[in-house]
Motif scaffolding. Structure first.
Motif, mmCIF file in Angstrom:
data_model
loop_
_atom_site.group_PDB
_atom_site.id
_atom_site.type_symbol
_atom_site.label_atom_id
_atom_site.label_comp_id
_atom_site.label_asym_id
_atom_site.label_seq_id
_atom_site.Cartn_x
_atom_site.Cartn_y
_atom_site.Cartn_z
ATOM 1 N N MET B 207 4.737 24.527 25.788
ATOM 2 C CA MET B 207 4.339 23.371 24.989
ATOM 3 C C MET B 207 2.975 23.601 24.344
ATOM 4 S SD MET B 207 6.324 20.784 24.543
ATOM 5 C CE MET B 207 5.441 19.246 24.367
ATOM 6 N N LEU B 208 2.066 24.210 25.098
ATOM 7 C CA LEU B 208 0.733 24.475 24.531
ATOM 8 C C LEU B 208 0.842 25.386 23.322
ATOM 9 C CD1 LEU B 208 -1.796 24.994 27.461
ATOM 10 C CD2 LEU B 208 -1.785 23.225 25.712
ATOM 11 N N ASP B 209 1.673 26.428 23.439
ATOM 12 C CA ASP B 209 1.876 27.334 22.300
ATOM 13 C C ASP B 209 2.407 26.572 21.104
ATOM 14 O OD1 ASP B 209 0.999 29.487 23.638
ATOM 15 O OD2 ASP B 209 2.946 30.429 23.955
ATOM 16 N N VAL B 210 3.461 25.791 21.349
ATOM 17 C CA VAL B 210 4.127 25.111 20.250
ATOM 18 C C VAL B 210 3.206 24.068 19.615
ATOM 19 C CG1 VAL B 210 5.992 23.512 19.717
ATOM 20 C CG2 VAL B 210 6.451 25.530 21.083
ATOM 21 N N ARG B 232 10.096 15.000 19.607
ATOM 22 C CA ARG B 232 10.997 15.378 18.525
ATOM 23 C C ARG B 232 10.626 16.728 17.930
ATOM 24 N NH1 ARG B 232 14.249 14.020 14.045
ATOM 25 N NH2 ARG B 232 13.209 14.823 12.218
ATOM 26 N N HIS B 233 9.329 16.979 17.764
ATOM 27 C CA HIS B 233 8.927 18.201 17.070
ATOM 28 C C HIS B 233 8.588 19.352 18.008
ATOM 29 C CE1 HIS B 233 8.912 16.617 12.984
ATOM 30 N NE2 HIS B 233 8.544 15.479 13.532
ATOM 31 N N ALA B 234 7.892 19.047 19.099
ATOM 32 C CA ALA B 234 7.420 20.151 19.938
ATOM 33 C C ALA B 234 8.460 20.583 20.980
ATOM 34 C CB ALA B 234 6.116 19.761 20.614
ATOM 35 N N LEU B 235 8.988 19.616 21.744
ATOM 36 C CA LEU B 235 9.826 19.989 22.883
ATOM 37 C C LEU B 235 11.035 20.871 22.524
ATOM 38 C CD1 LEU B 235 9.949 19.760 25.921
ATOM 39 C CD2 LEU B 235 11.400 17.749 25.674
#
Lengths: 576, 320, 280
Positions: B207-210, B232-235
């Motif tokens: 998640m940190l990367d994304v 919606r966008h990161a996970l």
């Protein structure tokens, strides 16, 4: 005109002690509605951070506004204090009042959602429209940014689109909520020059249609001439000059602006080509490339390949000592593959590459585009410079060290550089290192693959001067691969234009650049932004590069050529 | 899809490799199968009786003949006869498998239900105290072996709460669902603990990367709320490493949790293999190992399918 | 090197990890040279099952042996097996991964499929098979754990090696005519040191865990030599009377694994090119 945005003494810092690490140090400017402001500066000038502060996206990158004020006038006439607002209030202006597009269309779209969904989301967030109405609005806006066949493209994922198309999608997404201010952060830097022209034209048209204001951030002062009303030049976090476009360009007041304008390679349509190397055809070429063909099989697997990408398809040219041949073209034209095939880095299907072996066992050497990637970060300069010599059987002795010191001096680096590591040098210094290393084996030909493209403009100019000096001193022949017509004009004696794996026009630099004959060359040259052509209106066209994938066994028809001058040949265009 | 096809093609190849490896290696275990089967009574056999028994199990033949016979049987669903249980190997395996499958599923459910939300939460609280606490817990969880947790769990449950986890014969789900869940609950917690810690760590870092990717900035520039940005966008972009890790762990759990089964005295696949190896039950070892490897590869295949479902770049491929 | 060490000490979890790992190494060395408070093998029946006290810091077991001294020797056993097995796996895995990436094509396919075969076995199962063949013992444990981790190292090396192979500096080396051994060592291996260092540290933690598991099952180090897993397994029957026999070995195992995990994490943070770029 009414005032839209007012920025006063803006200060932005990063890190734990943001006061001590300011990258924007007191920037002030105003923007009226409908007006376009260009913020120009090199990397590290604080131009992007300034822009990201306007909708406070800078917070998410670890930045903090340490002083000053940003006041935005909303559509209903109320003043909105950006610097003092909380996140929830800021979301109200993002998208709705301030839209934004970014430099990298490749990475700025979410790879797991279709473009239709991503645009519809922007509609939902900012206009309250739901499902079908939101999709309808998304479709409308895709039409407005001239995406052909928009209806079926709605269900595409970003990776299925070209770079130019993706940037159009980004623009569509920013425009769909009809913002009154569009911030464009280097929107064309990652794009080819003809695509860049298309996007610029599109932005200009949309601005006229909607009456929105625009902030256009760029490192290329040549680019903004046609689009900006006013220009603000930034350096090291402060504004050094800010005025009407024509005043800044024609009558720059600040030293740094003058320097930028000088350093930017102006494209002068062939009027500024080099005059130091008259081509004597009788001279024996140092390298002669004949009918070079490189193909990459595709669609295969366990079975026979179904087809091949014709990356390079029958390219021929020669090069004499002391001469620069520039190969220009856009991404996918095969220019870099040509360079790599000449060095043996990719396998060629057929063709001859004949080089004289006069002064060296390895007469052709290469300098790569990215000076950060082409030096092994774990080796010191001495080991890096010694590698070519050791690979060719020399000993690491006093003579070799003298040769290294000599070449470092030639490229303008101190001798104590030998003990340092690549990360201790700037981009320009690294590229000088790469050039020095390429000269270790005393080659006849140096292939320069986009060798100055990754550098800031002022550094670029110095490296070009260095290359010309070295060419004179060592009688080097350069094969200069570039997408940048202005740079090519400064260094080339001859120019070859590549398109879809083939050379379509080749000849004397002045002849090709001043009176292009092939339709692609004309299009390419017309797309080059130039201060001198600031009033020119770019037409929106959506021509796409043809597919290079051909069925197995396909051979292109023989090239037919037409002489357009004493040293100027043009390929006949296929009649459809 | 090309990639998936390639995986499907290498699938039998790897199984073949596994079977050869296990077939040859089990025959390198010193001591005769017949001696192991009969124990002290083996001493009373005459040479002729030994030979007859060897012929019955087919181990009088050269190794390669044995292998091809076994392979031929395999295609007819015949994995041979276990010497310990004196029953067809396949029946023995299928009797043990439901427990192992249920235990693996329960452990993974626990791990994902705890690990994923914790990891996502920690990523959004990067470097703040709550993130630090999650990271410390996850680090401790990852550093504690299953058997340490199991033993501590049994100790504390019995000393402080008077609970003794049910051991011994397994109550299948079909017979009494509640008792079945109850019996496997503590073993599943034991296995799920370290698993949850790994899921937490990997989902946090993914998640940190994304969250630092460009399209997250784009979503914010549209005015998306932080909830929408995260879910919606990161996970969806951060799930691939989580799926990879969960797949590998789940695949290994399907091979039986030897130590935890031992501690809680559960009759799962892990203990079956352990017994089979120590008692030199050739057919049973071969059968179980092949079965385990097969499951592992199936899970890997499912993971690949999950990639395709998660990422349109894998599903659809290049530009049109 | 000193720069890396300095940032290691500055890194909060790196510091803790370093302290734990150093403590364990000191304990292992002292255990090797018999510098334990008591003889770990000596049975003192009169002192059996003593709770922790001044003479026996961590108490004694059913035969009256000092738990603390036995733990020190147990740590030595664990560390020897962990370091030796990870060393084997690193060397074998690096060679396989490097050649697989460099040669590509059919070689890559064959080598990596072979690694897949090994990976399809659960680690403990593979170790069980090897132990059954050779018989339990220190060398067997080293070989078993080494073989289990070889495919993991092969994969860890192959991925970055493949991307390094595509890098401009490798292309540049080819244009000079550098030899393959030179490119493999100077350009590939040298750049793999950082990811390998991280993986080695984390693998040490996993090796400790696997070793403890094997000896817990009675398949690792054989008695009377003390080992952490076996001490824990033996404590089960005495849990109500002598909880110290369970608590201390359990904590010793946990802390050791924690130390290497912390050190590995810190190393990854320090050597990660992304964090380095952020600093630059």
């Amino acid at each position: 005109m009414t005032k839209l945005l007012s920025v006063r003494d803006l200060r932005v810092g990063f890190g734990n002690d943001s006061k001590a690490n300011e990258v924007v140090k007191g920037v002030s400017f105003d923007l009226a509605s409908g007006e376009t402001l260009a913020i120009v500066g090199e990397s590290g000038s604080g131009k992007s951070v300034t822009a990201l502060s306007i909708n406070r996206l800078v917070d998410f990158g670890g930045g903090r506004i340490t002083g000053g004020s940003i006041v935005l006038t909303r559509a209903d006439g109320t003043a909105f204090d950006v610097t003092g607002s909380k996140e929830a209030a800021l979301r109200q202006i993002r998208g709705r009042d301030v839209g934004m597009i970014f430099q990298e269309p490749m990475t700025s779209l979410n790879p797991v959602h279709t473009i239709g969904d991503q645009i519809a989301e922007a509609v939902r967030l900012n206009s309250g429209l739901r499902s079908d109405a939101a999709r309808k609005a998304a479709l409308d806006v895709l039409d407005r940014v001239r995406i052909p066949d928009a209806k079926s493209r709605m269900d595409y994922y970003p990776h299925q689109l070209s770079g130019g198309m993706r940037q159009r999608v980004m623009i569509a997404m920013a425009l769909v909520a009809s913002p009154r201010l569009l911030i464009a952060d280097e929107p064309t830097t990652a794009l080819d020059v003809t695509v860049q022209a298309q996007i610029l034209a599109l932005l200009a048209e949309l601005r006229a249609e909607t009456g929105m204001a625009m902030i256009f951030i760029t490192h290329d002062i040549g680019l903004v001439a046609g689009i900006a009303d006013r220009i603000m030049v930034m350096q090291h976090g402060v504004v050094v000059e800010q005025d009407e476009t024509s005043n800044v360009l024609d009558n720059p007041q600040h030293e740094y602006t003058q320097h930028l304008l000088r350093a930017v390679p102006h494209f002068a349509s062939g009027n500024a080509v080099r005059t130091d190397g008259e081509r004597v055809p009788a001279r024996e070429p140092v390298v002669k490339v004949d009918d070079l063909v490189v193909r990459f099989p595709v669609g295969g697997g366990w079975l026979k390949p179904k087809g091949a990408i014709h990356a390079v398809d029958g390219v021929s040219f020669d090069l004499v000592a002391g001469e620069t041949l520039a190969i220009v073209g856009e991404s996918g034209s095969g220019k870099s593959t040509t360079a790599r095939a000449i060095l043996g880095l990719v396998d060629k299907q057929r063709g001859d590459i004949a080089a004289t072996t006069g002064r060296s066992k390895r007469p052709i050497q290469m300098v790569f585009q990215d000076p950060f990637a082409s030096l092994n970060p774990r080796l010191d300069v001495e080991a890096l410079m010694a590698e070519p010599a050791i690979a060719n059987g020399q000993k690491h002795d006093k003579a070799l060290r003298e040769r290294m010191a000599f070449l470092l001096d030639k490229v303008g680096l101190p001798e104590d550089a030998l003990k340092r590591y690549p990360h201790q040098f700037s981009g320009g210094q690294r590229q000088r290192l790469c050039i020095a290393r390429a000269l270790m084996l005393n080659p006849d030909v140096v292939v320069l693959d986009e060798a100055v493209s990754a550098l800031d403009v002022s550094v670029q100019a110095k490296v070009l001067d260095l290359l010309i000096d070295l060419q004179h001193e060592f009688r080097l022949a350069y094969l200069f691969i570039s997408h940048d017509m202005a740079v090519v004009e400064r260094i080339a004696h001859r120019v070859a234009v590549m398109y879809a794996g083939q050379i379509v026009e080749i000849g004397d630099a002045k002849a090709v650049l001043a009176s292009p004959q092939h339709s692609y060359t004309k299009r390419l040259i017309a797309a080059v932004p130039a201060i001198e052509r600031r009033k020119q209106h770019f037409a929106v066209d959506v021509t796409q590069v043809p597919s290079l994938v051909r069925p197995a066994g396909y051979e292109p028809p023989d090239a037919r050529w037409r002489e357009a001058g004493s040293d100027h040949r043009v390929r006949h265009e296929d009649t459809p | 899809m090309n990639y998936l096809a390639q995986r499907l093609l290498t699938f039998p190849l790897i199984l073949l490799g596994v079977s050869v490896l296990v077939f040859v290696s089990i025959r390198m275990i010193p001591g005769s199968q017949i001696t192991a089967m009969l124990g002290t009574e083996a001493g009373m056999l005459t040479a002729a009786q030994r030979e007859a028994l060897a012929a019955y199990f087919g181990i009088d033949q050269p190794v390669w003949t044995q292998y091809f016979r076994w392979l031929a049987g395999l295609f007819q669903g015949d994995l041979g006869v276990s010497t310990i249980y004196a029953r067809p190997v396949l029946n023995v395996i299928l009797e043990r498998f439901p427990l192992t499958l249920q235990l693996a599923l329960m452990s993974m459910t626990i791990a994902l239900c705890i690990g994923l939300p914790l990891g996502v939460f920690a990523a959004t609280r990067n470097e703040r105290p709550s993130d630090l606490i999650v990271r410390i817990l996850a680090m401790l969880g990852q550093s504690t072996p299953n058997f340490v947790i199991g033993i501590l769990l049994i100790y504390f449950l019995s000393v402080f709460f008077g609970i003794v986890p049910a051991m011994g014969t397994f109550t299948p789900l079909t017979v009494d669902p509640l008792a079945s869940f109850g019996q496997l609950f503590w073993p599943a917690v034991t296995l799920g603990f370290a698993f949850a810690a790994s899921v937490t760590r990997i989902s946090r870092s993914a998640m940190l990367d994304v969250l630092s990717d460009d399209y997250i900035r784009t979503a914010r520039s549209k005015g998306a709320s932080s909830m929408s940005v995260i879910w919606r966008h990161a996970l969806p972009n951060a799930l691939i490493p989580v799926v990879t890790l969960s797949g590998v762990e789940f695949g290994y759990l399907l091979g039986g949790a030897v130590i935890v089964e031992q501690i809680f005295a559960l009759p799962g696949l892990g203990r079956l293999v352990l017994d089979a190896i120590t008692q030199r039950d050739y057919a049973l070892v071969q059968g179980t190992v092949l079965f385990i490897a097969f499951n592992f590869l199936i899970v890997n295949l499912l993971v690949d399918l999950a990639y395709a479902a998660l990422d349109p770049r894998i599903r659809i491929g290049g530009r049109k | 090197m000193s720069r890396i060490f300095a940032s290691f000490v500055r890194h909060p979890s790196g510091r803790i990890g370093l302290v734990i790992v150093s403590l364990y190494i000191v304990a292992a060395i002292m255990g090797t040279f018999g510098l334990t408070p008591h003889n770990p093998l000596a049975m003192v029946p009169i002192d059996r099952l003593k709770a922790p006290n001044e003479a026996y810091w961590f108490g004694t077991d059913i035969l009256g042996r000092d738990t603390f001294s036995r733990l020190m020797v147990g740590i030595r056993q664990s560390m020897i097996i962990a370091f030796a097995s990870v060393a084997c796996a690193t060397i074998a895995g690096t060679i396989i991964g490097l050649f697989s990436a460099w040669l590509g094509g059919i070689w890559d396919g064959v080598l990596m499929r072979f690694m897949d075969v090994l990976l399809a076995f659960p680690a403990i199962l593979l170790a069980l098979l090897i132990i059954a063949i050779v018989g339990p013992g220190t060398i067997t444990s080293i070989a078993a754990i080494g073989i289990v981790y070889t495919p993991i190292f092969a994969r860890v090396v192959r991925g970055p090696a493949l991307s390094l192979k595509q890098r401009d500096f490798v292309d540049a080396a080819r244009t000079f005519g550098s030899t393959q051994p030179y490119i493999l060592t100077r350009h590939l291996l040298l750049n793999l040191v950082a990811p390998l260092a991280v993986q080695v540290t984390l693998a040490l933690a996993w090796a400790l865990l696997t070793e403890a598991g094997l000896s817990f099952l009675g398949l690792g180090t054989q008695p009377p030599t003390p080992s952490l897993g076996l001490m824990l397994a033996e404590s089960r029957n005495l849990m109500p009377q002598a909880p110290w026999l369970m608590i201390f070995p359990a904590l010793t195992i946990m802390l050791g694994i924690l130390g290497f995990n912390l050190a590995g994490d810190a190393l990854r943070d320090i050597l990660d090119p992304r964090t380095q770029r952020r600093e630059a």
